[in-house]
Design an enzyme around this catalytic site. Sequence first.
Site, short mmCIF file in Angstrom:
data_model
loop_
_atom_site.label_atom_id
_atom_site.label_comp_id
_atom_site.label_asym_id
_atom_site.label_seq_id
_atom_site.Cartn_x
_atom_site.Cartn_y
_atom_site.Cartn_z
CD GLU A 1 5.86 -12.61 -21.00
OE1 GLU A 1 4.69 -12.19 -20.93
OE2 GLU A 1 6.68 -12.71 -20.37
CD GLU B 1 8.01 -17.12 -16.20
OE1 GLU B 1 6.91 -17.81 -16.98
OE2 GLU B 1 7.81 -16.07 -16.04
CG ASN C 1 2.81 -0.75 3.39
OD1 ASN C 1 2.07 -1.48 2.63
ND2 ASN C 1 3.95 -0.31 2.56
N GLY C 2 1.78 -3.08 5.41
CA GLY C 2 2.33 -4.24 5.83
C GLY C 2 1.25 -5.43 6.55
CB CYS D 1 -0.82 0.04 1.23
SG CYS D 1 -1.94 -1.65 1.44
NE ARG E 1 4.12 1.98 -1.47
CZ ARG E 1 5.32 1.30 -1.20
NH1 ARG E 1 6.50 1.50 -1.90
NH2 ARG E 1 5.50 0.54 -0.29
CE LYS F 1 8.49 -13.41 -17.78
NZ LYS F 1 7.40 -13.47 -17.34
CE LYS G 1 1.16 -7.45 -14.59
NZ LYS G 1 2.40 -8.37 -14.62
CD1 TRP H 1 -1.87 -5.81 -3.08
CD2 TRP H 1 -2.54 -4.77 -5.12
NE1 TRP H 1 -2.09 -6.52 -4.16
CE2 TRP H 1 -2.61 -6.06 -5.10
CE3 TRP H 1 -3.10 -3.78 -5.98
CZ2 TRP H 1 -2.67 -6.63 -6.64
CZ3 TRP H 1 -3.38 -4.48 -7.20
CH2 TRP H 1 -3.13 -5.55 -7.45
CG HIS I 1 13.80 -37.27 -27.97
ND1 HIS I 1 14.05 -38.54 -28.55
CD2 HIS I 1 13.72 -37.45 -26.56
CE1 HIS I 1 14.29 -39.33 -27.34
NE2 HIS I 1 14.28 -38.64 -26.29
C1 G6P Z 1 -1.25 -12.19 -19.84
C2 G6P Z 1 0.15 -11.63 -19.19
C3 G6P Z 1 1.11 -12.74 -18.73
C4 G6P Z 1 0.41 -13.48 -17.81
C5 G6P Z 1 -0.96 -14.24 -18.10
C6 G6P Z 1 -1.81 -14.86 -17.17
O1 G6P Z 1 -0.73 -13.13 -20.99
O2 G6P Z 1 0.83 -11.09 -20.31
O3 G6P Z 1 2.25 -12.16 -17.88
O4 G6P Z 1 1.03 -14.55 -17.11
O5 G6P Z 1 -1.72 -13.31 -18.76
O6 G6P Z 1 -2.40 -13.85 -16.51
P1 G6P Z 1 -2.91 -14.07 -14.62
O7 G6P Z 1 -3.32 -12.74 -14.37
O8 G6P Z 1 -4.01 -14.74 -15.05
O9 G6P Z 1 -1.89 -14.54 -13.91
#
Ligand code: G6P
Length: 673
Positions: free
Chosen positions: A556, A549, A121-122, A2, A51, A553, A668, A95, A572
């Site tokens: 992306e 992953e 906050n915390g 927060c 935040r 990254k 996002k 948050w 393979h």
């Molecule tokens: C989008 C974002 C990814 C994320 C995915 C799932 O594709 O760009 O970074 O992993 O959605 O999002 P979620 O909010 O369900 O974890």
Amino acid sequence: MCGIIGYISNEDGGNGRDDEHGGGERADGGPTGGGRALPVLVDGLRNLEYRGYDSAGVALVEDDAVAVHKQQGVIDDLALPDAHPATCGVGHTRWSTHGKPTDANAHPHTDCTGDVAVVHNGIIENYDHLRAELEAAGHAFSSETDTEVVPHLLEAELAARREAATDGGRVDEDGDAGGAESAADGDGEPVDDVGPYRTASTSGGFGDVDVVAAVEAVVDRLEGSYAVAVTVAGREELVVARQDSPLVLGLGDGANFVASDVTAFVEHTREVAYLEDGDVARVTGDAVDVRHDGAWVERDRKTVDWEAEAAEKGGYDHYMLKEIYEQPGALRQTLSGRIDEVAGDVDLDVDLPADVLADVEEIQLVACGTSYHAGLYARRLLEEFADVRVTVEVASEYEFTGGRDPWETLVVAVTQSGETADTLSAMRKAAKAGARTLAVTNTVGSTAAREADDALYIRAGPEIGVAATKTFAAQVTALSLLTVHVGRRRGALSSERASHLLENLRGLPGAVQQLLDASDRLQAVASEYVDEDAYFFVGRQLGSAVALEGALKLKEIAYVHAEGFPSGELKHGTLALVTEDTPVLTVLTEGARPKETLNNVKEVESRGAPVIGFSSYDAAANYLDVEIPIPDLGVLEPLVANVGLQLFAYHVANELGRAIDKPRNLAKSVTVE
Ligand code: G6P
């Protein structure tokens, strides 16, 4: 996570108090260092909104009350008066971690009398115990938050000190001794409903009671992490305290500030002093006095040279880098108050009792993107430690089929946003079939959290960068805690084994920090291997989840071809693509079958491919072009290695000049199927 802001000025400071529009405004409309609190607090909250942004509020100190305006929603939706004469106040943008985002749960929180207002906050880990104690003493609570125990504890402390100072005498008009009793109207209810506007002082004031000493006594009783800022009716002072949650003082001219970070006030002053854990400070318009362990201390004065925009990113060039660096703190929050080391167990705040879990034959993890990879990681942990059959499915592919019995199936939707359409759709299919659902999410009050039977919050704080980083680490961490919960309740996990895993979880933030400290090295490696034909990411078991992953990254944010897969699959097919222009990034740690993976490394090494190893396996060193050491951490080592992969992807993308926080074509949160 927060955001907190506090402001106090001398009444004569800046443009004075007589300005019709609330004083303290510059020609360009922004507030100056002196003058009234409201415009400064609102500007500060806007700067802190990154935040957290599900609810907001301010408290403004009046002579015999504290006026609180708070509600669910973003700062710009907050109903506020056009002007207010207060020169002292606090603000908060939230948050949610305890309790949904509602008006009542928004900060500031007040005591029964309305004289004390607190922003926090915390996470206060022992709040349920404190709340029970306070309720038994007659305090009436208005929210579901952990924070609300603080104003009530303070009310009791101030009342006791006032009573002691008056030699046990009663000082307010109706002869009441203050404290909980004075707050109630006879039915134990607060005098005034908590609404967007509240000015109900019934304490008769706390006179000259030393608020700093009272706050010291209160924070002594808190377990967990906190940054708190306190205002008391009629008192021209802010009292603040911190423990494991950031708090910085802004030192102005005739006015001072306190905030979660300098972003909140950098347009007013760049002179700052950072508080340390255990500090309690009294802030007035003229002075800042800091106490630590009962003694007055000095904190260094520093000058920050950030512009406001850079300050929002904490001085980092991108939100993504900032969020990578926030991981140790985020993981501490994920774990906070949830580990019971003595019992070798966890306390998760989810309603998944032993009898429900005993009937579960299969756990299905459904997710998309990075969250799917967190699911792959969790699958191995659940199978190994909780002895349960687990499937992981990309949410858009999910159907509740295959002769499964819904009563014997637990469906876990892993989604940081809680709003991904594919994941929600999968969860709804499962619920329709009659299966029990659990959402593992970062967003309290999200659709997934509301619709699932239970929700487990990962508490990573808001993530702005489109590429998920800290939320992946927090998801795996929360799912590790879930593994202990399930394993213990199903009788599959001994307390000794659970303790060992929990010990590793405790060590995780520190181990992640070690990787972050190697960032320069990873930047140099990224520079050396930027602009290659393709990148392959390999590992086994937990290492293959991380390999997927790591490749995601890089794709992306750097827009280069990258592929992740179990290292055993190299031979393979993909081996045909391996050349000296295709670096192979490899996870060689515990939980990733390093011995077998090394055999695959030898295959690519003999074809001239550069091998970058994230390794805790000594035997691998001779086969690696670059070795990034991973500290010993059992099955969490691949998760630590992932932080190295995040840094590699970030630095490659940065060298290529990509739009790291907003990569092309990506969002996002994807709310369409
Ligand atoms: C989008 C974002 C990814 C994320 C995915 C799932 O594709 O760009 O970074 O992993 O959605 O999002 P979620 O909010 O369900 O974890």
